[in-house]
Design an enzyme around this catalytic site. Sequence first.
Site, PDB file in Angstrom:
ATOM      1  N   HIS A  76       0.842  -1.190   0.000  1.00 68.53           N
ATOM      2  CA  HIS A  76       0.000   0.000   0.000  1.00 68.53           C
ATOM      3  C   HIS A  76       0.882   1.246   0.000  1.00 68.53           C
ATOM      4  O   HIS A  76       1.760   1.385   0.838  1.00 68.53           O
ATOM      5  CB  HIS A  76      -0.912   0.014   1.232  1.00 68.53           C
ATOM      6  CG  HIS A  76      -2.086  -0.901   1.109  1.00 68.53           C
ATOM      7  ND1 HIS A  76      -3.203  -0.793   1.909  1.00 68.53           N
ATOM      8  CD2 HIS A  76      -2.333  -1.933   0.271  1.00 68.53           C
ATOM      9  CE1 HIS A  76      -4.073  -1.727   1.573  1.00 68.53           C
ATOM     10  NE2 HIS A  76      -3.559  -2.429   0.587  1.00 68.53           N
ATOM     11  N   TYR A 205      -9.851   5.648   6.426  1.00 68.50           N
ATOM     12  CA  TYR A 205     -10.121   6.124   7.785  1.00 68.50           C
ATOM     13  C   TYR A 205     -11.204   7.187   7.681  1.00 68.50           C
ATOM     14  O   TYR A 205     -10.989   8.238   7.072  1.00 68.50           O
ATOM     15  CB  TYR A 205      -8.863   6.735   8.414  1.00 68.50           C
ATOM     16  CG  TYR A 205      -7.813   5.726   8.818  1.00 68.50           C
ATOM     17  CD1 TYR A 205      -7.657   5.362  10.162  1.00 68.50           C
ATOM     18  CD2 TYR A 205      -6.970   5.146   7.880  1.00 68.50           C
ATOM     19  CE1 TYR A 205      -6.692   4.445  10.546  1.00 68.50           C
ATOM     20  CE2 TYR A 205      -6.001   4.221   8.253  1.00 68.50           C
ATOM     21  CZ  TYR A 205      -5.871   3.881   9.589  1.00 68.50           C
ATOM     22  OH  TYR A 205      -4.926   2.965   9.962  1.00 68.50           O
ATOM     23  N   PRO A 297      -5.248   0.634  18.185  1.00 70.55           N
ATOM     24  CA  PRO A 297      -4.930   0.127  16.845  1.00 70.55           C
ATOM     25  C   PRO A 297      -5.019   1.160  15.733  1.00 70.55           C
ATOM     26  O   PRO A 297      -4.614   0.870  14.610  1.00 70.55           O
ATOM     27  CB  PRO A 297      -5.984  -0.968  16.640  1.00 70.55           C
ATOM     28  CG  PRO A 297      -7.133  -0.563  17.518  1.00 70.55           C
ATOM     29  CD  PRO A 297      -6.500   0.092  18.715  1.00 70.55           C
ATOM     30  N   LYS A 301       0.465   0.597  14.999  1.00 69.25           N
ATOM     31  CA  LYS A 301       1.825   0.640  15.537  1.00 69.25           C
ATOM     32  C   LYS A 301       2.211  -0.539  16.420  1.00 69.25           C
ATOM     33  O   LYS A 301       3.393  -0.736  16.692  1.00 69.25           O
ATOM     34  CB  LYS A 301       2.013   1.935  16.359  1.00 69.25           C
ATOM     35  CG  LYS A 301       1.931   3.194  15.542  1.00 69.25           C
ATOM     36  CD  LYS A 301       3.048   3.250  14.535  1.00 69.25           C
ATOM     37  CE  LYS A 301       2.651   3.989  13.284  1.00 69.25           C
ATOM     38  NZ  LYS A 301       3.505   3.701  12.144  1.00 69.25           N
ATOM     39  N   TYR A 389       3.026   7.170   9.811  1.00 73.28           N
ATOM     40  CA  TYR A 389       2.264   5.970   9.464  1.00 73.28           C
ATOM     41  C   TYR A 389       3.171   4.939   8.785  1.00 73.28           C
ATOM     42  O   TYR A 389       3.132   3.746   9.120  1.00 73.28           O
ATOM     43  CB  TYR A 389       1.106   6.331   8.531  1.00 73.28           C
ATOM     44  CG  TYR A 389       0.036   5.266   8.472  1.00 73.28           C
ATOM     45  CD1 TYR A 389      -1.142   5.409   9.185  1.00 73.28           C
ATOM     46  CD2 TYR A 389       0.203   4.118   7.706  1.00 73.28           C
ATOM     47  CE1 TYR A 389      -2.129   4.424   9.155  1.00 73.28           C
ATOM     48  CE2 TYR A 389      -0.773   3.131   7.664  1.00 73.28           C
ATOM     49  CZ  TYR A 389      -1.931   3.299   8.385  1.00 73.28           C
ATOM     50  OH  TYR A 389      -2.900   2.315   8.353  1.00 73.28           O
TER      51      TYR A 389
END
Length: 395
Positions: A76, A205, A297, A301, A389
């Site tokens: 991704h 998200y 979550p 991480k 991220y």
Amino acid sequence: MTPPTHTTVAVVGGGPAGLLLARLLHQAGIDCVVLEHRDRTYVEQRQRAGILEQGTVDALRACGAAERLDREGLVHDGVELRWNRRSHRIDFPSLTGGRRVWVYAQTEVVKDLVALQLADGPPLLFKAEVTAVTGADTEHPVVQYTHQGRSRTLTCDYVVGCDGFHGVVRKAVPEGQLQTFERVYPYSWFGVLADIPPSCDELIYAHSPRGFALHSMRSPTVSRLYLQVPNGTDPATWSDKQIWDELEERFAVDGDWKLRRGPITQRAVLPMRSFVTEPMRWGRILLAGDAAHIVPPTGAKGLNLAVSDVVVLARAFTERASTGSTAGLNAYSDTCLQRVWRAEHFSWFMTTTTHTAPEHSGFETRLQLAYLDRIAASSHAAAELAENYAGLPIG
């Protein structure tokens, strides 16, 4: 085979942290024993995170544990944010100098590491329940455990606790020697697994007045989705139709995007919490992964922090073995905690920016939306999110 009675490093816990540490130590010629109180089937089916940072993938490749990951993992290059029926994609490579993430379930990482360990690594003992760790303030700590119906003793130079939040190793540290920091969030994640191809190429998200939602995937044919729900929610009280209707509402965006629906095969409610132990070392006891810290979550991480812990730790043990210096081991806690707290902050930011807390007023909601607008408008704000991220450098 009779288990060893002495080793350099006793690794308690056969999850990804303990298994990767054992693999790295094996490569460096350092002997160790891994003690896991569950059986192999349980360990290989234990569901956890499935997003791997660039640094985690690099570490797995370096130790020969990424053959299947490179073949089956989903690469991704970004994530999509949604709010106010808007969407904005964060492109990781362009904002981080080429870093990206992989979707590859923790169960698969564990299977790969177990196979390597059993093939050519140091001893890995399943159903080995550690009952006590003593002598951590001496040169040779003692690990007492039961295995195959017998009580056994393992002396070592160091004990590494990779046995999770409820494990025994952290509890072996005398009271008052560790300081803990904790936050429990006022909501949980309702996660479902569905036999339907994902409705997106990358994670979504979504901020919504109805609460947060996340669209992820397990594979090209299996979707993983989450809804923010109140703590204590019973997943059995939701029908499949209610779940899909709520997801559709929260993912709503202008345009022709559609949420695919399919049979839901698994459901569970996950609590949200942050937890950090300081220091991550006392005497000859060292803590890694969930034994030392937990993150919500939202920022993906947890597994990645565990990997960074053991990479730093393996370097320190290698330094000791090759030069006799314990400088790396002495600095282990401080080195890791810098990255831990950075990850805790990022996870807190991702959580509080996208979730709707029960006590939220219109003011807090407007602040969330303003920051999401800022990320969409500013390459600097987007780069900060992307760098965290995709994963900061290890060590």
